[in-house]
Design a protein around this motif. Structure first.
Motif, PDB file in Angstrom:
ATOM      1  N   TRP A   5       0.810  -1.220   0.000  1.00 28.42           N
ATOM      2  CA  TRP A   5       0.000   0.000   0.000  1.00 28.42           C
ATOM      3  C   TRP A   5       0.843   1.268   0.000  1.00 28.42           C
ATOM      4  CZ3 TRP A   5      -4.656  -1.094  -1.356  1.00 28.42           C
ATOM      5  CH2 TRP A   5      -5.245  -2.299  -0.957  1.00 28.42           C
ATOM      6  N   GLY A   6       2.154   1.144  -0.131  1.00 25.19           N
ATOM      7  CA  GLY A   6       3.024   2.313  -0.080  1.00 25.19           C
ATOM      8  C   GLY A   6       3.308   2.724   1.351  1.00 25.19           C
ATOM      9  N   ASP A   7       3.911   3.891   1.519  1.00 17.77           N
ATOM     10  CA  ASP A   7       4.276   4.338   2.858  1.00 17.77           C
ATOM     11  C   ASP A   7       3.668   5.673   3.244  1.00 17.77           C
ATOM     12  OD1 ASP A   7       5.741   5.995   1.232  1.00 17.77           O
ATOM     13  OD2 ASP A   7       7.703   5.303   1.914  1.00 17.77           O
ATOM     14  N   ALA A   8       2.862   6.271   2.371  1.00 15.00           N
ATOM     15  CA  ALA A   8       2.218   7.559   2.675  1.00 15.00           C
ATOM     16  C   ALA A   8       0.845   7.313   3.290  1.00 15.00           C
ATOM     17  CB  ALA A   8       2.083   8.394   1.413  1.00 15.00           C
ATOM     18  N   PRO A   9       0.461   8.092   4.305  1.00 15.01           N
ATOM     19  CA  PRO A   9      -0.859   7.905   4.909  1.00 15.01           C
ATOM     20  C   PRO A   9      -1.977   8.249   3.938  1.00 15.01           C
ATOM     21  CG  PRO A   9       0.140   9.929   5.714  1.00 15.01           C
ATOM     22  CD  PRO A   9       1.198   9.212   4.917  1.00 15.01           C
ATOM     23  N   GLY A  10      -3.187   7.748   4.216  1.00 10.20           N
ATOM     24  CA  GLY A  10      -4.349   8.077   3.407  1.00 10.20           C
ATOM     25  C   GLY A  10      -4.697   9.552   3.495  1.00 10.20           C
ATOM     26  N   ALA A  11      -5.526  10.002   2.553  1.00  7.00           N
ATOM     27  CA  ALA A  11      -5.825  11.435   2.439  1.00  7.00           C
ATOM     28  C   ALA A  11      -6.456  12.016   3.701  1.00  7.00           C
ATOM     29  CB  ALA A  11      -6.744  11.669   1.234  1.00  7.00           C
ATOM     30  N   LEU A  12      -7.398  11.287   4.318  1.00  7.81           N
ATOM     31  CA  LEU A  12      -8.033  11.797   5.538  1.00  7.81           C
ATOM     32  C   LEU A  12      -7.022  11.932   6.670  1.00  7.81           C
ATOM     33  CD1 LEU A  12     -11.430   9.843   5.688  1.00  7.81           C
ATOM     34  CD2 LEU A  12     -11.046  12.182   4.909  1.00  7.81           C
ATOM     35  N   ILE A  13      -6.144  10.950   6.788  1.00 11.07           N
ATOM     36  CA  ILE A  13      -5.139  10.974   7.853  1.00 11.07           C
ATOM     37  C   ILE A  13      -4.141  12.096   7.601  1.00 11.07           C
ATOM     38  CG2 ILE A  13      -3.443   9.619   9.116  1.00 11.07           C
ATOM     39  CD1 ILE A  13      -6.410   8.571   9.136  1.00 11.07           C
ATOM     40  N   LYS A  14      -3.702  12.223   6.376  1.00 22.58           N
ATOM     41  CA  LYS A  14      -2.746  13.273   6.032  1.00 22.58           C
ATOM     42  C   LYS A  14      -3.315  14.655   6.347  1.00 22.58           C
ATOM     43  CE  LYS A  14       0.086  14.897   2.153  1.00 22.58           C
ATOM     44  NZ  LYS A  14       0.425  14.674   0.706  1.00 22.58           N
ATOM     45  N   ALA A  15      -4.580  14.884   6.004  1.00 16.48           N
ATOM     46  CA  ALA A  15      -5.200  16.182   6.278  1.00 16.48           C
ATOM     47  C   ALA A  15      -5.325  16.436   7.777  1.00 16.48           C
ATOM     48  CB  ALA A  15      -6.572  16.251   5.607  1.00 16.48           C
ATOM     49  N   PHE A  16      -5.707  15.403   8.537  1.00 13.42           N
ATOM     50  CA  PHE A  16      -5.849  15.538   9.984  1.00 13.42           C
ATOM     51  C   PHE A  16      -4.513  15.884  10.629  1.00 13.42           C
ATOM     52  CE2 PHE A  16      -5.611  13.503  14.198  1.00 13.42           C
ATOM     53  CZ  PHE A  16      -6.650  14.156  14.851  1.00 13.42           C
ATOM     54  N   LEU A  17      -3.459  15.172  10.258  1.00 17.65           N
ATOM     55  CA  LEU A  17      -2.148  15.394  10.869  1.00 17.65           C
ATOM     56  C   LEU A  17      -1.562  16.740  10.457  1.00 17.65           C
ATOM     57  CD1 LEU A  17      -0.614  11.820  10.556  1.00 17.65           C
ATOM     58  CD2 LEU A  17      -1.596  12.912  12.588  1.00 17.65           C
ATOM     59  N   LYS A  18      -1.917  17.211   9.293  1.00 18.12           N
ATOM     60  CA  LYS A  18      -1.436  18.519   8.844  1.00 18.12           C
ATOM     61  C   LYS A  18      -2.003  19.629   9.718  1.00 18.12           C
ATOM     62  CE  LYS A  18      -0.966  21.366   4.682  1.00 18.12           C
ATOM     63  NZ  LYS A  18      -1.300  21.476   3.231  1.00 18.12           N
ATOM     64  N   GLU A  19      -3.202  19.401  10.285  1.00 17.53           N
ATOM     65  CA  GLU A  19      -3.856  20.413  11.107  1.00 17.53           C
ATOM     66  C   GLU A  19      -3.329  20.442  12.540  1.00 17.53           C
ATOM     67  OE1 GLU A  19      -7.898  19.261  10.943  1.00 17.53           O
ATOM     68  OE2 GLU A  19      -8.185  19.863   8.845  1.00 17.53           O
ATOM     69  N   ARG A  20      -2.576  19.413  12.948  1.00 16.24           N
ATOM     70  CA  ARG A  20      -2.145  19.281  14.333  1.00 16.24           C
ATOM     71  C   ARG A  20      -0.629  19.340  14.439  1.00 16.24           C
ATOM     72  NH1 ARG A  20      -6.014  17.250  17.751  1.00 16.24           N
ATOM     73  NH2 ARG A  20      -4.356  16.673  19.203  1.00 16.24           N
ATOM     74  N   SER A  21      -0.144  20.000  15.468  1.00 21.42           N
ATOM     75  CA  SER A  21       1.298  20.038  15.693  1.00 21.42           C
ATOM     76  C   SER A  21       1.791  18.742  16.332  1.00 21.42           C
ATOM     77  CB  SER A  21       1.674  21.219  16.578  1.00 21.42           C
ATOM     78  OG  SER A  21       1.000  21.147  17.836  1.00 21.42           O
ATOM     79  N   SER A  22       0.900  18.044  17.055  1.00 26.41           N
ATOM     80  CA  SER A  22       1.289  16.813  17.739  1.00 26.41           C
ATOM     81  C   SER A  22       0.055  15.981  18.060  1.00 26.41           C
ATOM     82  CB  SER A  22       2.030  17.152  19.035  1.00 26.41           C
ATOM     83  OG  SER A  22       2.258  15.999  19.818  1.00 26.41           O
ATOM     84  N   CYS A  23       0.255  14.666  18.145  1.00 26.36           N
ATOM     85  CA  CYS A  23      -0.780  13.752  18.627  1.00 26.36           C
ATOM     86  C   CYS A  23      -0.353  13.145  19.961  1.00 26.36           C
ATOM     87  CB  CYS A  23      -1.033  12.644  17.614  1.00 26.36           C
ATOM     88  SG  CYS A  23      -1.865  13.192  16.105  1.00 26.36           S
ATOM     89  N   GLU A  24       0.574  13.787  20.635  1.00 29.80           N
ATOM     90  CA  GLU A  24       1.079  13.298  21.907  1.00 29.80           C
ATOM     91  C   GLU A  24      -0.074  13.071  22.876  1.00 29.80           C
ATOM     92  OE1 GLU A  24       4.347  11.860  23.804  1.00 29.80           O
ATOM     93  OE2 GLU A  24       4.508  13.047  21.956  1.00 29.80           O
ATOM     94  N   GLY A  25      -0.095  11.894  23.498  1.00 26.59           N
ATOM     95  CA  GLY A  25      -1.119  11.571  24.484  1.00 26.59           C
ATOM     96  C   GLY A  25      -2.371  10.945  23.922  1.00 26.59           C
ATOM     97  N   LEU A  26      -2.510  10.885  22.598  1.00 27.41           N
ATOM     98  CA  LEU A  26      -3.700  10.296  21.992  1.00 27.41           C
ATOM     99  C   LEU A  26      -3.507   8.799  21.779  1.00 27.41           C
ATOM    100  CD1 LEU A  26      -4.724  12.912  19.266  1.00 27.41           C
ATOM    101  CD2 LEU A  26      -5.540  12.706  21.620  1.00 27.41           C
TER     102      LEU A  26
END
Length: 220
Positions: A21-42
């Protein structure tokens, strides 16, 4: 991908070419992570993770990830391709896993649901995933819908194709932030056959009151 029995030609793909499936995240995940500086603690459940391209994206952003798939080969490929101390790799059936899992902040179901054998199985899996998600948490769902498909690259694969509105209806009580039905064109590296699929993408934030699980603050 995940189901009671690996299907769709993916098992052969995992055996013939790691990172199917390659190594790049899916479009929804990529957009979500672009909006956040960190997912620490999630806490994240990547349900039907395949080889873990979405799992590793969340882990690198600081989340603790359970990456679950019924394919032992897919999980083995993921361990080799994406070693990370914050990923817990699990070989398990999706619905069985949800019946005993903890509560997560985020549940990813990318390419999982259409591999399940029936509408009832899909409904049960979505409902269990909602139960296992913290109040204010997020789902990221991508599934084949009942639009046009070219399955020539997937001999013997019989996906469960449900309308886009079916998936919307499962989240009618929640806040759907993004929903679309689109067509994708792709070529898998194991057979190089161009083909296409109609897919549903949905990204809801869950809002519910429950006595079964403790409430969590909204993560967005």
């Amino acid at each position: 991908m995940n189901s009671a029995t690996p299907q769709g030609g993916y098992e052969n793909g995992y055996k013939s070419c790691p990172c199917f499936w390659g190594d790049a995240p899916g479009a929804l995940i990529k957009a979500f992570l672009k909006e956040r500086s960190s997912c620490e603690g999630l806490s994240v459940l990547d349900l039907g993770c395949g080889e873990g391209k979405n799992a590793i994206a969340f882990a690198r952003a600081g989340a603790a990830v359970d990456a679950v798939d019924c394919s032992a080969q897919g999980i083995a490929n993921g361990r080799r391709a994406f070693p990370h101390p914050s990923i817990n790799w699990v070989v398990a059936d999706a619905e069985d896993y949800l019946t005993r899992s903890r509560v997560y902040d985020i549940v990813v179901m990318y390419g999982l649901l259409h591999c399940l054998p029936s509408q009832d199985a899909i409904t049960a899996t979505i409902d269990l995933a909602i139960e296992r998600t913290a109040n204010g948490g997020r789902h990221f769902v991508v599934a084949f819908d009942d639009g046009p498909h070219d399955l020539s690259a997937h001999p013997g694969f019989h996906p469960t194709l449900l309308p886009h509105n079916f998936y919307l209806s499962r989240y009618a009580r929640h806040h759907v932030l993004r929903a679309e039905s689109a067509m994708i064109h792709e070529v898998h590296p194991n057979n190089n056959i161009p083909h296409f699929h109609s897919i549903t993408r949905i990204s809801p934030r869950l809002h519910r009151i429950t006595r079964s699980f403790r409430l969590r603050a909204a993560i967005i």
